[in-house]
Enzyme design. Sequence first.
Site, PDB file in Angstrom:
ATOM      1  N   TRP A  19      29.766   5.727 125.833  1.00  0.00           N
ATOM      2  CA  TRP A  19      29.835   5.637 124.371  1.00  0.00           C
ATOM      3  C   TRP A  19      28.812   6.642 123.874  1.00  0.00           C
ATOM      4  CZ3 TRP A  19      26.589   4.433 120.237  1.00  0.00           C
ATOM      5  CH2 TRP A  19      27.228   4.120 119.024  1.00  0.00           C
ATOM      6  N   LYS A  75      31.375  -2.898 122.447  1.00  0.00           N
ATOM      7  CA  LYS A  75      31.074  -4.315 122.291  1.00  0.00           C
ATOM      8  C   LYS A  75      29.582  -4.614 122.364  1.00  0.00           C
ATOM      9  CE  LYS A  75      32.711  -8.807 123.393  1.00  0.00           C
ATOM     10  NZ  LYS A  75      33.157  -9.000 122.013  1.00  0.00           N
ATOM     11  N   CYS A 118      27.306   2.311 126.865  1.00  0.00           N
ATOM     12  CA  CYS A 118      27.711   2.796 128.185  1.00  0.00           C
ATOM     13  C   CYS A 118      27.635   1.696 129.237  1.00  0.00           C
ATOM     14  CB  CYS A 118      26.879   3.976 128.671  1.00  0.00           C
ATOM     15  SG  CYS A 118      26.793   5.296 127.479  1.00  0.00           S
ATOM     16  N   ASN A 163      22.485   4.430 131.202  1.00  0.00           N
ATOM     17  CA  ASN A 163      22.801   3.675 129.987  1.00  0.00           C
ATOM     18  C   ASN A 163      21.491   3.500 129.207  1.00  0.00           C
ATOM     19  OD1 ASN A 163      23.138   0.115 129.463  1.00  0.00           O
ATOM     20  ND2 ASN A 163      23.595   1.745 128.033  1.00  0.00           N
ATOM     21  N   GLY A 164      21.500   3.890 127.943  1.00  0.00           N
ATOM     22  CA  GLY A 164      20.292   3.763 127.125  1.00  0.00           C
ATOM     23  C   GLY A 164      20.042   5.034 126.346  1.00  0.00           C
ATOM     24  N   HIS A 210      31.284  -9.160  89.342  1.00  0.00           N
ATOM     25  CA  HIS A 210      30.101  -8.348  89.046  1.00  0.00           C
ATOM     26  C   HIS A 210      30.233  -6.934  89.603  1.00  0.00           C
ATOM     27  CE1 HIS A 210      28.123 -11.784  87.311  1.00  0.00           C
ATOM     28  NE2 HIS A 210      28.384 -12.488  88.395  1.00  0.00           N
ATOM     29  N   GLU A 252      33.508 -12.420 107.762  1.00  0.00           N
ATOM     30  CA  GLU A 252      33.980 -12.237 109.133  1.00  0.00           C
ATOM     31  C   GLU A 252      35.447 -11.784 109.155  1.00  0.00           C
ATOM     32  OE1 GLU A 252      32.668 -11.780 111.789  1.00  0.00           O
ATOM     33  OE2 GLU A 252      34.139 -12.211 113.331  1.00  0.00           O
ATOM     34  N   GLU A 280      37.247  -3.498 111.726  1.00  0.00           N
ATOM     35  CA  GLU A 280      36.980  -3.103 113.113  1.00  0.00           C
ATOM     36  C   GLU A 280      38.224  -2.627 113.836  1.00  0.00           C
ATOM     37  OE1 GLU A 280      35.225  -6.943 114.422  1.00  0.00           O
ATOM     38  OE2 GLU A 280      33.895  -5.716 115.644  1.00  0.00           O
ATOM     39  N   ARG A 325      31.943  -1.534 126.974  1.00  0.00           N
ATOM     40  CA  ARG A 325      30.645  -0.967 126.582  1.00  0.00           C
ATOM     41  C   ARG A 325      30.761   0.474 126.076  1.00  0.00           C
ATOM     42  NH1 ARG A 325      26.582  -4.117 128.838  1.00  0.00           N
ATOM     43  NH2 ARG A 325      25.083  -2.457 128.565  1.00  0.00           N
ATOM     44  N   LYS A 372      36.753  -8.217 110.830  1.00  0.00           N
ATOM     45  CA  LYS A 372      37.780  -8.107 111.875  1.00  0.00           C
ATOM     46  C   LYS A 372      38.794  -7.028 111.522  1.00  0.00           C
ATOM     47  CE  LYS A 372      36.124  -9.713 114.247  1.00  0.00           C
ATOM     48  NZ  LYS A 372      35.045 -10.156 114.934  1.00  0.00           N
TER      49      LYS A 372
HETATM   50  C1  G6P Z   1      28.922  -5.091 118.176  1.00  0.00           C
HETATM   51  C2  G6P Z   1      30.222  -5.796 118.460  1.00  0.00           C
HETATM   52  C3  G6P Z   1      30.381  -6.985 117.518  1.00  0.00           C
HETATM   53  C4  G6P Z   1      29.182  -7.912 117.636  1.00  0.00           C
HETATM   54  C5  G6P Z   1      27.864  -7.172 117.430  1.00  0.00           C
HETATM   55  C6  G6P Z   1      26.677  -8.023 117.833  1.00  0.00           C
HETATM   56  O1  G6P Z   1      28.965  -4.469 116.944  1.00  0.00           O
HETATM   57  O2  G6P Z   1      31.302  -4.908 118.311  1.00  0.00           O
HETATM   58  O3  G6P Z   1      31.550  -7.693 117.865  1.00  0.00           O
HETATM   59  O4  G6P Z   1      29.291  -8.928 116.704  1.00  0.00           O
HETATM   60  O5  G6P Z   1      27.812  -6.001 118.243  1.00  0.00           O
HETATM   61  O6  G6P Z   1      26.737  -8.282 119.217  1.00  0.00           O
HETATM   62  P1  G6P Z   1      26.052  -9.491 119.918  1.00  0.00           P
HETATM   63  O7  G6P Z   1      26.355  -9.314 121.372  1.00  0.00           O
HETATM   64  O8  G6P Z   1      24.579  -9.383 119.629  1.00  0.00           O
HETATM   65  O9  G6P Z   1      26.623 -10.739 119.354  1.00  0.00           O
END
Ligand code: G6P
Length: 586
Positions: free
Chosen positions: A72, A581, A2, A96-97, A486, A463, A470, A27, A467
Site C-alpha cells: 500500500w 484494512k 503493507c 512494512n512501516g 444548518h 457508519e 468506502e 493490508r 460504508k
Molecule cells: C481502516 C479500515 C476501517 C477501520 C479503520 C480503523 O480505515 O479500512 O475499516 O474502521 O481503519 O481500524 P481498526 O483496526 O483500528 O478498527
Amino acid sequence: MCGIYGCCQRAKAAKSAIGGLEKLEYRGYDSAGIAFLEGEKIEIIKSVGKVSNLKEKVGERVSNLAIAHTRWATHGKATTLNCHPHTSKNFIIVHNGIIENFKELKSAASEDFYSETDSEVIAKVLEKNFENLTEIKDVNERILNSISKTQNQLVGSWAVILICRKNPSKIYAFKNKSPLIVAKGKGENFVASDINAFEKREKNLLKYYNLNNGNIAEISRENVYFYDEKLNKIGIKEIKKQCEIYQENCNFKHKMLKEINEIPEAIYSTKKYIKKSDFKKLSKKLKNYSKITIVGCGTAYHAGLYGKFILEKYLNKNVSVELASEFRYKTQIKEANELVLAISQSGETADTLAAIEIAKKNGAETAAITNVCSSSITRICDYVLLTHAGAEVAVAATKSYVCQILALYMLASSAAEKRIFRSLENVAHKAILNFSLENLKEFLGIKKFFFIGRLCDSATASEGALKLKEIAYVHSEGYPAGELKHGTLSLVDENSLVIAIITQSEILDKTLNAVHEVRARGAKVLIVSQFDLEGEGKEVLLPRAREEIMPLISVLPLQLFAYHYSDKNGLNPDMPRNLAKSVTVE
Ligand code: G6P
C-alpha cells in the site's frame, strides 16, 4: 500498511509466500513482489496490481526459502521500481512501516538509489553496516550485528524480513511498532505481519511468537532464534491463535458478503467469550472513573459514538469520544482517575496506538476493545476486551463493528447491573434474511446520499454513509438529523436519497420532522426502522430488539445495501481503491 511474509520450507517456499500474501492482501494491494531461493540463485519477481498478477508471473517454482510483500504505497507510486523487495549488493528486504529519517540516511549511503521509497534505504544502510563489520568473521554474526546497528539508525516504524546473499539459507526479521509474528513448525518456519497469514496445519503443529520492538529473529528450516536489540539470545512467550469463525471455501461472491453473513455467529461467540478477558474487572471499575474518553478511527470511531450513548444512558456519566488521530495531538488535560478506552478491530492502527501511549503518559488507565488477541494494543492497555468476530479480511468493517457495539452494550449493562437482551444473534439473522435488494433496486443508481438519525441512530447514520463511500465511491454524508438544516439541506434535491434511521421511540417524531423537510425539497426517502411507519414512505422494516441495542441491527441493511451497490456497479467491494484494512501508518 503493507503485508510481509517469509518462510523456510522444503521445496514449497515460493508457493507458501504467495499464499501468505493472498491472506495479507487486505493490508495493501497496489503491487506485490517476492524473492526466493531457486537452487543457488535468488530470483526476484515484482508485479504491479493485485497478488494474483504476481502469482501468475511466478508460476510453479521449487524453492526452500522466500520473502514477499504486498504494498500500500506511502512513498512513491505503485510502480515496479517502487515495489518490494528492495535490494543493495548483498541484502534483499521487504518492509512494512515508514522510515521517517530516510532522506537523512539516503544522503549518507554509499550506493545509488533506484526507487522513490523510504524502504530502499533499509537495504542500503544494512549494506553499509555489513561492509564496516569486516572484523566479524562469522557471517551469521556479522549479519545480526548489521541488523542491530541498522535498527539503531532507523527512526519510524518497521517490520522487516530479509535475505543476505552471503548466507542465503536463512531469513532474518526485525521490528519496531509494525507487527511481526513468527510461526515455528517441524522442518518449516515462517514469519508474517499477521497470525492468520500462515498456512493451516493440524492442531498445535505451529507455535506462534509475537516479536517485541527491537527483537530480531534468525530463521532457518530447522530453527528459530530470537535476540534482543543487544543481540542477547532471548525466549519469547508463545501466543495462542484465536478460535476462528473464518472458513476459506464459501459460496459467497465476496468476502464482505460472507463476513456480513457470519454476523450471527460472531455475536454468539463474542457474547460467550468476551467475559474471559478483563471484562469483569473493567465493568466493576467503570462507575468509579471521573472521566471516560473513547478513541478510535473510521468505523471503530463510530462504534465509539454508540459507546458514548450507551455508557451515558446506563451509567449517567459524561463520556467523550475522540478520533484517535486528533486526540493524540490535542492539548492533554490531566484528570485524576480517567479511563481512555480504545476501539480497534486490528489493534494495530497507528493513530489509536499513539493515542493510548499518550493517555498512559498522562496518567490515565487504558482499555481496549479489539478483535485480535495478539495485536499491539493488547500489550499496552491495562484492560483488554476481546471481541470474537473471527478474522475480518474485507476492507470495510462489518462483523467487527457489530461486535464492538455488542461489547460496549455488554460492558455498560454489566457496569449498570442490567440484564442484556439475549437473543441478539437471532434478531441479527432475521435482519440479514429479511434484506431484499429487489425493494431497493431503484436506489442503485443514485449518486448523492444523506444518512440521518438522532442519538445512537446518528452513529449508525455515520457508519452507513462511510460504508457507501468506502466501497461504492459515491458521495454520502452521515448527519445527526437536527443538523441537516444548518447547512447540508442546501445540497438536498430530487437527485438525493435520504436514508433515515429511526430506532429510538423518544425521538421518532423529531426525526420524522427531518424526513418531511427533505421530502419537501424533492429528495427520495428510505426509512430504516423497527416501527411500522407505513405512510411515511419506503421502509426497510427491522426485526425488534430492545431499543438500546437496535444500532447493532439497523446497521445490517446499510452494510448490505453498500455491498450490493458496489457489486452492481461492477466494483470490488473487498478491495476498494486507495484503501487498506490495517492502517499502521500515521
Ligand atoms: C481502516 C479500515 C476501517 C477501520 C479503520 C480503523 O480505515 O479500512 O475499516 O474502521 O481503519 O481500524 P481498526 O483496526 O483500528 O478498527
